[in-house]
Design a protein around this motif. Structure first.
Motif, mmCIF file in Angstrom:
data_model
loop_
_atom_site.group_PDB
_atom_site.id
_atom_site.type_symbol
_atom_site.label_atom_id
_atom_site.label_comp_id
_atom_site.label_asym_id
_atom_site.label_seq_id
_atom_site.Cartn_x
_atom_site.Cartn_y
_atom_site.Cartn_z
ATOM 1 N N LEU A 123 32.345 28.825 46.973
ATOM 2 C CA LEU A 123 33.520 29.158 47.774
ATOM 3 C C LEU A 123 33.828 30.643 47.663
ATOM 4 O O LEU A 123 34.178 31.289 48.658
ATOM 5 N N ALA A 124 33.697 31.198 46.458
ATOM 6 C CA ALA A 124 33.901 32.638 46.290
ATOM 7 C C ALA A 124 32.889 33.403 47.133
ATOM 8 O O ALA A 124 33.238 34.390 47.806
ATOM 9 N N TRP A 125 31.634 32.956 47.111
ATOM 10 C CA TRP A 125 30.599 33.584 47.943
ATOM 11 C C TRP A 125 30.972 33.486 49.415
ATOM 12 O O TRP A 125 30.817 34.446 50.179
ATOM 13 N N HIS A 126 31.457 32.331 49.821
ATOM 14 C CA HIS A 126 31.846 32.064 51.214
ATOM 15 C C HIS A 126 32.961 33.020 51.661
ATOM 16 O O HIS A 126 32.909 33.585 52.759
ATOM 17 N N VAL A 127 33.946 33.210 50.782
ATOM 18 C CA VAL A 127 35.042 34.129 51.092
ATOM 19 C C VAL A 127 34.513 35.558 51.233
ATOM 20 O O VAL A 127 34.841 36.272 52.193
ATOM 21 N N LEU A 128 33.699 35.966 50.294
ATOM 22 C CA LEU A 128 33.141 37.324 50.321
ATOM 23 C C LEU A 128 32.241 37.528 51.537
ATOM 24 O O LEU A 128 32.228 38.617 52.139
ATOM 25 N N ALA A 129 31.482 36.499 51.900
ATOM 26 C CA ALA A 129 30.581 36.595 53.048
ATOM 27 C C ALA A 129 31.343 36.794 54.356
ATOM 28 O O ALA A 129 30.809 37.365 55.315
ATOM 29 N N GLN A 130 32.597 36.354 54.360
ATOM 30 C CA GLN A 130 33.436 36.535 55.551
ATOM 31 C C GLN A 130 34.152 37.875 55.535
ATOM 32 O O GLN A 130 34.934 38.177 56.440
ATOM 33 N N GLY A 131 33.910 38.648 54.487
ATOM 34 C CA GLY A 131 34.547 39.956 54.378
ATOM 35 C C GLY A 131 35.987 39.873 53.932
ATOM 36 O O GLY A 131 36.745 40.839 54.077
ATOM 37 N N ALA A 132 36.392 38.736 53.371
ATOM 38 C CA ALA A 132 37.769 38.548 52.936
ATOM 39 C C ALA A 132 37.902 38.868 51.448
ATOM 40 O O ALA A 132 36.916 39.040 50.731
ATOM 41 N N ASP A 133 39.134 38.929 50.991
ATOM 42 C CA ASP A 133 39.451 39.260 49.611
ATOM 43 C C ASP A 133 39.771 37.972 48.849
ATOM 44 O O ASP A 133 40.665 37.228 49.247
ATOM 45 N N SER A 187 30.491 36.136 40.351
ATOM 46 C CA SER A 187 31.036 35.712 39.058
ATOM 47 C C SER A 187 32.412 36.309 38.807
ATOM 48 O O SER A 187 33.312 35.649 38.289
ATOM 49 N N SER A 188 32.584 37.574 39.186
ATOM 50 C CA SER A 188 33.863 38.247 38.949
ATOM 51 C C SER A 188 34.954 37.759 39.896
ATOM 52 O O SER A 188 36.141 38.030 39.670
ATOM 53 N N ALA A 189 34.577 37.037 40.941
ATOM 54 C CA ALA A 189 35.554 36.572 41.935
ATOM 55 C C ALA A 189 35.919 35.102 41.779
ATOM 56 O O ALA A 189 36.853 34.617 42.429
ATOM 57 N N VAL A 190 35.195 34.393 40.922
ATOM 58 C CA VAL A 190 35.381 32.939 40.820
ATOM 59 C C VAL A 190 36.787 32.553 40.378
ATOM 60 O O VAL A 190 37.410 31.658 40.956
ATOM 61 N N SER A 191 37.303 33.207 39.355
ATOM 62 C CA SER A 191 38.610 32.819 38.817
ATOM 63 C C SER A 191 39.712 32.940 39.855
ATOM 64 O O SER A 191 40.641 32.125 39.892
ATOM 65 N N ALA A 192 39.626 33.960 40.714
ATOM 66 C CA ALA A 192 40.648 34.147 41.744
ATOM 67 C C ALA A 192 40.667 32.978 42.717
ATOM 68 O O ALA A 192 41.728 32.578 43.215
ATOM 69 N N ALA A 206 45.793 33.221 51.015
ATOM 70 C CA ALA A 206 45.706 32.687 52.372
ATOM 71 C C ALA A 206 44.267 32.714 52.873
ATOM 72 O O ALA A 206 43.802 31.770 53.528
ATOM 73 N N ALA A 207 43.550 33.777 52.559
ATOM 74 C CA ALA A 207 42.155 33.900 52.983
ATOM 75 C C ALA A 207 41.291 32.855 52.298
ATOM 76 O O ALA A 207 40.383 32.271 52.914
ATOM 77 N N VAL A 208 41.573 32.606 51.033
ATOM 78 C CA VAL A 208 40.805 31.608 50.291
ATOM 79 C C VAL A 208 41.081 30.215 50.839
ATOM 80 O O VAL A 208 40.159 29.413 51.033
#
Length: 227
Positions: A42-52, A96-101, A57-59
């Motif tokens: 899911l973190a990868w998915h968010v990043l792949a969409q260019g979101a934070d 990995s650094s984005a997973v916790s968020a 809300a983006a997540v």
């Protein structure tokens, strides 16, 4: 939650829960469900969409359209988002650094937890080992076997550093401790809930840890079946 035998295993990063759970699943002929992969994907998915990933809300928006798939075969492990194989990509440092968020959002956890139950229930094997951070208490609190796999922080950091040979050991240890601290604000995966068996692998090697887990599994399943 299903007629399939569910083995719930929790533990902090570097405790060996993924590799140990996978090997135990092979020994038992069970399926293996890596729940952490879903949050990573899911973190990868968010990043792949260019979101934070810090934007709740983006997540949530990404989670509402999350075409996730994972193999429960311990000998043929893969993770996909839509048509994209992200098995390797979700282990990258930026993910990995984005997973916790991503994992800290209650609505997202509730949605993903239900996904885990659905995946396990659909297994064609006699049982599934589900490993993660709140499996024994939230995802499968009624599982016949619930285990907290842990180890001393220094040992866990050393193990994780050995796995990630392309990264600085100090940085790996710092990231591990940071993630533990962050995730601990959402779920308690460092202390065993009532009825949860603790397997401390601090002084055990890999094979010994697998044997310890299998020992608990066999004992608990025999008890559950009245043997």
């Amino acid at each position: 939650m299903t007629d399939i035998a569910i083995i719930a295993i929790d533990g902090p990063a570097g405790s060996g829960k993924s590799s140990v759970s996978k090997q135990a699943a092979r020994a038992l002929g069970f399926g293996y469900l890596d729940t952490g992969a879903a949050y990573r994907a899911l973190a990868w998915h968010v990043l792949a969409q260019g979101a934070d990933t810090a934007d709740d809300a983006a997540v949530r928006a990404a989670a509402s359209a999350f075409p996730y798939a994972i193999s429960l075969d311990p000998d043929d492990y893969w993770v996909r988002v839509g048509e994209t194989d992200v098995t390797a990509a979700i282990r990258e440092p930026r993910v990995s650094s984005a997973v916790s968020a991503v994992a800290r959002i209650p609505e997202v956890r509730a949605q993903v937890n239900e996904l885990f139950r659905t995946l396990a229930a659909a297994s064609t094997r006699p049982g599934v080992i589900i490993e993660g951070r709140d499996i024994t208490t939230v995802v499968a609190p009624d599982a016949p076997v619930r285990i907290l796999l842990t180890a001393d922080p220094e040992v866990r950091a050393a193990r994780r550093s050995a796995e990630l040979t392309d990264q600085d050991a100090a940085a790996v240890a710092a990231a591990l401790h940071k993630r533990d601290a962050s995730d601990a604000t959402v779920v308690d995966f460092l202390n065993a809930a009532p009825g949860v068996e603790v397997v401390d692998s601090t002084d055990l090697d890999f094979a010994q840890t697998v044997d310890a887990v299998l020992g608990v599994v066999h004992e608990k399943l025999e008890t559950a079946h009245g043997r």
